[in-house]
Design an enzyme around this catalytic site. Sequence first.
Site, PDB file in Angstrom:
ATOM      1  N   SER A  86      13.397  32.972  10.233  1.00  0.00           N
ATOM      2  CA  SER A  86      12.920  31.780  10.851  1.00  0.00           C
ATOM      3  C   SER A  86      11.853  31.792  11.499  1.00  0.00           C
ATOM      4  O   SER A  86      11.581  32.598  12.566  1.00  0.00           O
ATOM      5  CB  SER A  86      14.166  31.669  11.891  1.00  0.00           C
ATOM      6  N   HIS A 114      12.805  30.012   6.873  1.00  0.00           N
ATOM      7  CA  HIS A 114      13.788  28.978   7.506  1.00  0.00           C
ATOM      8  C   HIS A 114      13.057  28.147   8.671  1.00  0.00           C
ATOM      9  O   HIS A 114      12.434  28.746   9.565  1.00  0.00           O
ATOM     10  CB  HIS A 114      14.763  29.789   8.037  1.00  0.00           C
ATOM     11  N   MET A 128      14.945  20.797  15.404  1.00  0.00           N
ATOM     12  CA  MET A 128      15.763  20.388  16.523  1.00  0.00           C
ATOM     13  C   MET A 128      15.097  19.007  17.382  1.00  0.00           C
ATOM     14  O   MET A 128      13.790  18.862  17.396  1.00  0.00           O
ATOM     15  CB  MET A 128      15.551  21.572  17.492  1.00  0.00           C
ATOM     16  N   HIS A 171      16.480  23.699   8.178  1.00  0.00           N
ATOM     17  CA  HIS A 171      17.581  23.476   8.905  1.00  0.00           C
ATOM     18  C   HIS A 171      17.461  22.493  10.000  1.00  0.00           C
ATOM     19  O   HIS A 171      16.840  22.528  10.967  1.00  0.00           O
ATOM     20  CB  HIS A 171      17.891  25.083   9.392  1.00  0.00           C
ATOM     21  N   MET A 204      18.609  20.222  13.076  1.00  0.00           N
ATOM     22  CA  MET A 204      19.770  20.352  13.956  1.00  0.00           C
ATOM     23  C   MET A 204      19.430  18.849  14.635  1.00  0.00           C
ATOM     24  O   MET A 204      18.822  18.888  15.684  1.00  0.00           O
ATOM     25  CB  MET A 204      19.434  21.199  14.957  1.00  0.00           C
ATOM     26  N   MET A 236      27.078  28.999  11.016  1.00  0.00           N
ATOM     27  CA  MET A 236      26.300  29.407  12.359  1.00  0.00           C
ATOM     28  C   MET A 236      26.881  30.680  12.807  1.00  0.00           C
ATOM     29  O   MET A 236      28.166  30.549  13.142  1.00  0.00           O
ATOM     30  CB  MET A 236      26.296  28.183  13.407  1.00  0.00           C
ATOM     31  N   GLY A 252      20.495  26.043  18.597  1.00  0.00           N
ATOM     32  CA  GLY A 252      19.456  25.486  19.915  1.00  0.00           C
ATOM     33  C   GLY A 252      18.386  26.554  20.131  1.00  0.00           C
ATOM     34  O   GLY A 252      17.427  25.944  20.171  1.00  0.00           O
ATOM     35  N   GLY A 285      16.608  30.810  19.654  1.00  0.00           N
ATOM     36  CA  GLY A 285      16.496  32.137  18.890  1.00  0.00           C
ATOM     37  C   GLY A 285      16.987  33.214  20.078  1.00  0.00           C
ATOM     38  O   GLY A 285      17.216  32.918  21.110  1.00  0.00           O
ATOM     39  N   GLY A 286      16.992  34.377  19.237  1.00  0.00           N
ATOM     40  CA  GLY A 286      17.551  35.656  20.281  1.00  0.00           C
ATOM     41  C   GLY A 286      18.807  35.522  20.795  1.00  0.00           C
ATOM     42  O   GLY A 286      19.070  36.549  21.965  1.00  0.00           O
ATOM     43  N   GLY A 295      21.644  33.465  13.027  1.00  0.00           N
ATOM     44  CA  GLY A 295      21.976  33.736  14.379  1.00  0.00           C
ATOM     45  C   GLY A 295      22.364  35.126  14.515  1.00  0.00           C
ATOM     46  O   GLY A 295      23.396  35.326  14.425  1.00  0.00           O
ATOM     47  N   GLY A 296      21.666  35.800  15.235  1.00  0.00           N
ATOM     48  CA  GLY A 296      21.784  37.131  15.602  1.00  0.00           C
ATOM     49  C   GLY A 296      21.791  38.034  14.627  1.00  0.00           C
ATOM     50  O   GLY A 296      22.281  39.166  14.637  1.00  0.00           O
ATOM     51  N   GLY A 320      15.393  35.581  12.991  1.00  0.00           N
ATOM     52  CA  GLY A 320      14.299  34.923  13.597  1.00  0.00           C
ATOM     53  C   GLY A 320      13.581  36.125  14.287  1.00  0.00           C
ATOM     54  O   GLY A 320      12.671  36.864  14.041  1.00  0.00           O
TER      55      GLY A 320
HETATM   56  C1  DX5 Z   1      19.169  28.780  16.150  1.00  0.00           C
HETATM   57  C2  DX5 Z   1      18.249  28.697  14.873  1.00  0.00           C
HETATM   58  C3  DX5 Z   1      18.109  30.069  14.468  1.00  0.00           C
HETATM   59  C4  DX5 Z   1      17.336  30.857  14.905  1.00  0.00           C
HETATM   60  C5  DX5 Z   1      17.830  32.158  14.789  1.00  0.00           C
HETATM   61  O1  DX5 Z   1      19.445  27.452  16.558  1.00  0.00           O
HETATM   62  O2  DX5 Z   1      19.140  27.855  13.994  1.00  0.00           O
HETATM   63  O3  DX5 Z   1      17.435  29.831  12.994  1.00  0.00           O
HETATM   64  O4  DX5 Z   1      15.886  30.953  14.880  1.00  0.00           O
HETATM   65  O5  DX5 Z   1      17.029  33.220  15.768  1.00  0.00           O
HETATM   66  P1  DX5 Z   1      17.505  34.793  15.527  1.00  0.00           P
HETATM   67  O6  DX5 Z   1      17.588  35.503  14.384  1.00  0.00           O
HETATM   68  O7  DX5 Z   1      16.573  35.078  16.902  1.00  0.00           O
HETATM   69  O8  DX5 Z   1      19.081  34.642  16.411  1.00  0.00           O
HETATM   70 ZN    ZN Z   2      18.225  27.723  11.752  1.00  0.00          ZN
END
Ligand code: DX5
Ligand code: ZN
Length: 218
Positions: free
Chosen positions: A6, A29, A33, A62, A64, A133, A138, A140-141, A172-173, A193
């Site tokens: 991501s 990815h 948003m 993706h 959102m 998900m 919303g 990253g991290g 996510g994560g 990400g």
């Molecule tokens: C969160 C995004 C993810 C995000 C994941 O809403 O959809 O794609 O970038 O980030 P990490 O891998 O750091 O959780």
């Molecule tokens: Zn995403």
Amino acid sequence: MRIHPSILSSDFANLELELQRIETADAAHIDVMDGHFVPNLTIGLPVVRRLGEVSPIPLDVHLMIENPDELAPQYAVPGVESITFHFEAARDAVGIASAIRDAGAAPAVAIKPGTEARVVTDIIDAFDMVLVMTVEPGFGGQSFMPEVLPKLVELRSAAAEAGTIVRLQVDGGVDAVTIVDAALAGADTFVAGSAVYGGNPAERIASLRASLGDTLDG
Ligand code: DX5
Ligand code: ZN
């Protein structure tokens, strides 16, 4: 097994370079948003269009956003392989999927951690991919939520029952440890990400693939 870094965790002032740094991945990815469906605002169609022109690998978009019924098919621009919209924002999920397909991209549907898998099991044959998900969308991290993994098992068996092939994505994560749990539950497409851009992206991608290789071997 596919790795989709991501770019949300990359340097937004250098996106062309950041895409080149993940050229060993299967797709990039792209988190769109709108500041309404999720409390964060990133990029929209004009930027996605340019990323599709310069990216060395296909884009996995993706969305959102609110109103995917109208907006999602518009993202089927050159370089975009798949378009994922959220079930929670959709009025007619099957209709959106078919409009995305007609526009030339692979349709996918995402469900938030609080949304049950059964909302898509009956319509699973409309999609090429379902995104489960593993954090609240919303940002990253955030930390991986293992409690959503049973949804992957449920979706895998629904696809088998329907006689359809569908990719199951987690987002996510995901890191070199949690990717193993997701793969064992049935995921085959992994978004990461911070785990990729938090270090040398090529090395991080290789290490995610190595975790998956060990899982499959063992
Ligand atoms: C969160 C995004 C993810 C995000 C994941 O809403 O959809 O794609 O970038 O980030 P990490 O891998 O750091 O959780
Ligand atoms: Zn995403």
